[in-house]
Design a protein around this motif. Structure first.
Motif, PDB file in Angstrom:
ATOM      1  N   GLY A  79     -11.751  10.619   6.349  1.00 22.86           N
ATOM      2  CA  GLY A  79     -10.938   9.731   7.170  1.00 22.86           C
ATOM      3  C   GLY A  79      -9.818  10.518   7.827  1.00 22.86           C
ATOM      4  O   GLY A  79      -9.907  11.739   8.007  1.00 22.86           O
ATOM      5  N   LEU A 139      -9.848   4.142  -8.410  1.00 21.73           N
ATOM      6  CA  LEU A 139     -10.119   5.584  -8.541  1.00 21.73           C
ATOM      7  C   LEU A 139     -11.544   5.809  -9.029  1.00 21.73           C
ATOM      8  O   LEU A 139     -12.261   6.689  -8.542  1.00 21.73           O
ATOM      9  CB  LEU A 139      -9.126   6.242  -9.494  1.00 21.73           C
ATOM     10  CG  LEU A 139      -7.681   6.323  -8.998  1.00 21.73           C
ATOM     11  CD1 LEU A 139      -6.797   7.016 -10.021  1.00 21.73           C
ATOM     12  CD2 LEU A 139      -7.596   7.076  -7.655  1.00 21.73           C
ATOM     13  N   GLU A 185     -14.307  19.510  -7.002  1.00 21.72           N
ATOM     14  CA  GLU A 185     -15.403  19.062  -7.864  1.00 21.72           C
ATOM     15  C   GLU A 185     -16.758  19.497  -7.287  1.00 21.72           C
ATOM     16  O   GLU A 185     -17.610  20.043  -8.001  1.00 21.72           O
ATOM     17  CB  GLU A 185     -15.315  17.534  -7.933  1.00 21.72           C
ATOM     18  CG  GLU A 185     -16.501  16.843  -8.508  1.00 21.72           C
ATOM     19  CD  GLU A 185     -16.399  15.321  -8.327  1.00 21.72           C
ATOM     20  OE1 GLU A 185     -15.696  14.850  -7.399  1.00 21.72           O
ATOM     21  OE2 GLU A 185     -17.034  14.614  -9.121  1.00 21.72           O
ATOM     22  N   PRO A 213     -20.515  10.781   3.125  1.00 22.46           N
ATOM     23  CA  PRO A 213     -20.708   9.666   2.181  1.00 22.46           C
ATOM     24  C   PRO A 213     -20.053   8.380   2.684  1.00 22.46           C
ATOM     25  O   PRO A 213     -20.606   7.300   2.507  1.00 22.46           O
ATOM     26  CB  PRO A 213     -20.041  10.170   0.901  1.00 22.46           C
ATOM     27  CG  PRO A 213     -20.150  11.664   0.990  1.00 22.46           C
ATOM     28  CD  PRO A 213     -19.979  11.976   2.445  1.00 22.46           C
ATOM     29  N   TRP A 231       0.840  -1.208   0.000  1.00 21.16           N
ATOM     30  CA  TRP A 231       0.000   0.000   0.000  1.00 21.16           C
ATOM     31  C   TRP A 231       0.878   1.263   0.000  1.00 21.16           C
ATOM     32  O   TRP A 231       0.666   2.185  -0.781  1.00 21.16           O
ATOM     33  CB  TRP A 231      -0.949   0.016   1.225  1.00 21.16           C
ATOM     34  CG  TRP A 231      -1.491   1.394   1.412  1.00 21.16           C
ATOM     35  CD1 TRP A 231      -2.492   1.982   0.706  1.00 21.16           C
ATOM     36  CD2 TRP A 231      -0.997   2.384   2.320  1.00 21.16           C
ATOM     37  NE1 TRP A 231      -2.662   3.282   1.110  1.00 21.16           N
ATOM     38  CE2 TRP A 231      -1.755   3.554   2.100  1.00 21.16           C
ATOM     39  CE3 TRP A 231       0.008   2.407   3.283  1.00 21.16           C
ATOM     40  CZ2 TRP A 231      -1.538   4.728   2.821  1.00 21.16           C
ATOM     41  CZ3 TRP A 231       0.226   3.563   3.999  1.00 21.16           C
ATOM     42  CH2 TRP A 231      -0.549   4.715   3.766  1.00 21.16           C
ATOM     43  N   PHE A 248      -9.499  16.831  -4.733  1.00 23.72           N
ATOM     44  CA  PHE A 248     -10.222  16.596  -5.979  1.00 23.72           C
ATOM     45  C   PHE A 248     -11.729  16.708  -5.702  1.00 23.72           C
ATOM     46  O   PHE A 248     -12.469  17.425  -6.387  1.00 23.72           O
ATOM     47  CB  PHE A 248      -9.857  15.189  -6.490  1.00 23.72           C
ATOM     48  CG  PHE A 248     -10.490  14.791  -7.793  1.00 23.72           C
ATOM     49  CD1 PHE A 248     -11.839  14.514  -7.878  1.00 23.72           C
ATOM     50  CD2 PHE A 248      -9.728  14.669  -8.951  1.00 23.72           C
ATOM     51  CE1 PHE A 248     -12.423  14.127  -9.075  1.00 23.72           C
ATOM     52  CE2 PHE A 248     -10.303  14.288 -10.157  1.00 23.72           C
ATOM     53  CZ  PHE A 248     -11.652  14.013 -10.207  1.00 23.72           C
ATOM     54  N   ALA A 249     -12.182  16.008  -4.653  1.00 26.14           N
ATOM     55  CA  ALA A 249     -13.626  15.957  -4.355  1.00 26.14           C
ATOM     56  C   ALA A 249     -14.150  17.330  -3.931  1.00 26.14           C
ATOM     57  O   ALA A 249     -15.231  17.755  -4.364  1.00 26.14           O
ATOM     58  CB  ALA A 249     -13.883  14.928  -3.258  1.00 26.14           C
ATOM     59  N   THR A 280     -19.001   8.415  -3.849  1.00 27.11           N
ATOM     60  CA  THR A 280     -18.854   9.316  -2.717  1.00 27.11           C
ATOM     61  C   THR A 280     -19.236  10.751  -3.085  1.00 27.11           C
ATOM     62  O   THR A 280     -20.082  11.366  -2.436  1.00 27.11           O
ATOM     63  CB  THR A 280     -17.390   9.288  -2.242  1.00 27.11           C
ATOM     64  OG1 THR A 280     -16.556   9.315  -3.396  1.00 27.11           O
ATOM     65  CG2 THR A 280     -17.091   8.067  -1.413  1.00 27.11           C
TER      66      THR A 280
END
Ligand code: HEM
Length: 462
Positions: free
Chosen positions: A400, A267, A415, A333, A99, A411-412, A274
């Motif tokens: 998180g 991705l 957006e 979400p 990871w 990014f979220a 979400t």
């Protein structure tokens, strides 16, 4: 505000009660879980589905301990890892050194500079997705009703699909991909919530069926990757190209095709549902709170006039960000995050024996009256910098925390702000009377039925 703490001795929900409630938990988990925590305490032991012992917590201190301070002792549990059967071994499901190596490799793909490049593409996709709504509103005398979850899912899916794969997929392929992801997720959640159904699901061939769907998903994505590799010349500036071009520091080698495939799927999955769900709840909240929408519009008009926003404008639009943050507080979400204790551990006197399954109930943290006064109220001003400084760490964690913090957080947020601004530039969004809007928490928290809202056209320049 009352501090939230975990007691040294773990209060337990009686096993018979958790077994009796297992259907209710499967059908509508949030009221059942919140009810347990209100009755027994902020950190409790219970049997998931009446079967699986779990430690469930909405204590930010304990969650910080698990996700950040002592994160090495808390890999993801088999609940997350089980997803790999259907979605492969990308960042979200990977563990340990593998990871870390992948995270280091992929992280630069989400740096500010690349995000700035992607915003133009995001804005184009948003315009494309809104065009049919504009047309429908024009045809219907200036106003149309929109199923917002459907619209936001289509928009978020196109945004991430184009950010990863650039070239437009056909409408049929997009829909097939989206359906595959939804079906796989729903099935996996069912096997978790109702573990006693597993033998029956096996007998009915459901595992095999869903394995075949997962194989179809991989085949679809594999096709895109192969087509890209065969394209001559430098590729487009998208996330797939980034995955193909990055090199491991130690060997200088690229990822294998299967690794690229795993990461691309993750991705697509992590960056779609979400944001779509966050945005759906955002519209629901704004339609119910026109005074907040009006304040947002005033900020937007002052900064942008009638033009469309750019990446550079976003810092001048703090209220837009606060609205997004408050929506993600009320409807996170990702409403639950899970880990497993690799070795015996202790937190403030509470024993956490090896193997303990720990469910961090993010929804519960965000709705805790001890952390958020009047927690059910929609108040974006909670996120003004001054107010935020009063909050204890980990009282707000929609993305998180610790090393496994969402890689797509910026990014979220970008957006979501862009969708928010682009819709508000074109429409007044109005509440429509409808049956109560309920939650459906799968892996992410979506509305149970679509939410219908009125979109009334405004006249704007470009
Ligand atoms: C509002 C939207 C989003 C929310 C609420 C969200 C939330 C989260 C959370 C809570 C985690 C951590 C899970 C855990 O610790 O077990 C996570 C991880 C992740 N997210 Fe997001 N996410 C969002 C959007 C995105 C987007 C847009 C992308 C990609 C473009 C993305 C990619 C990922 C990935 C790859 C991980 C795994 C990171 C790792 O383990 O290293 N997410 N997300």
């Amino acid at each position: 505000m009352t501090p939230v703490t975990s007691p040294p001795a773990l209060p337990r929900v009686p096993r018979l009660l958790s077994f009796r409630n297992s259907w209710a938990l499967a059908a509508d988990p949030i009221p059942v879980i919140t009810g347990y925590l209100d009755t027994y305490g902020d950190t409790i032991g219970l049997h998931l589905g009446g079967v699986r012992p779990t430690l469930l917590t909405r204590d930010p201190g304990l969650i910080q301990h698990v996700l950040q301070k002592n994160h090495r002792n808390y890999p993801k549990s088999d609940i997350s890892q089980g997803l790999a059967r259907y979605l492969g071994h990308g960042l979200l499901t990977a563990e340990g050194n593998y990871w870390l190596q992948q995270r280091r490799l992929i992280q630069p793909g989400f740096h500010r500079q690349r995000l700035a490049t992607l915003t133009e593409l995001m804005l184009d996709v948003i315009d494309e997705c809104l065009a049919p709504v504009v047309a429908a509103a024009r045809q219907q005398g200036g106003r149309t009703e929109v199923p917002v979850h459907e619209l936001m899912t289509a928009t978020a899916f196109r945004i991430i699909a184009r950010s990863v794969f650039s070239t437009a997929m056909s409408e049929d392929e997009l829909q097939r991909l989206s359906r595959l992801l939804t079906e796989l997720q729903a099935f996996y959640v069912r096997t978790l919530r109702q573990p006693y159904l597993r033998p029956w699901l096996g007998l009915r061939g459901q595992y095999g069926h869903h394995d075949r769907l997962a194989a179809e998903l991989r085949q679809l994505i594999r096709g895109y990757i192969q087509r890209r590799k065969q394209q001559p010349g430098p590729g487009p500036d998208d996330l797939l190209q980034m995955l193909l071009e990055v090199r491991y520091e130690d060997t200088g080698l690229p990822m294998t095709d299967e690794q690229v495939l795993d990461e691309a799927i993750i991705l697509l999955v992590a960056g779609h549902e979400t944001s779509a769900n966050g945005l759906s709840w955002l519209w629901y909240l704004l339609a119910r709170h026109p005074e907040e929408a009006a304040r947002l519009r005033a900020e937007m008009t002052a900064v942008l006039g009638a033009r469309r926003p750019t990446f550079a404008d976003l810092p001048q639009l703090p209220y837009a960000l606060q609205v997004v943050q408050e929506a993600l507080r009320l409807y996170p979400p990702v409403w639950m995050v899970d880990r497993r204790a690799a070795r015996d551990d202790e937190y403030n006197g509470l024993r956490l024996p090896q193997g303990t399954l720990i469910s961090a109930y993010l929804y519960g943290v965000h709705h805790h009256a001890g952390l958020w006064p009047d927690p059910e109220a929609f108040r974006p001003a909670r996120f003004e910098p001054e107010a935020l400084r009063q909050q204890p760490p980990y009282a707000y964690l929609p993305f998180g925390g610790g090393p496994r913090l969402c890689i797509g957080q910026q990014f979220a947020l970008t957006e979501m702000q862009l969708v928010l601004l682009q819709v508000l530039r074109r429409f007044e969004v109005e509440w429509v009377e409808q049956p109560a809007v309920l939650m459906r928490p799968l892996i992410s928290l979506r509305p149970r039925h679509d939410i219908r809202l009125g979109f009334r056209l405004r006249e704007v320049g470009e």
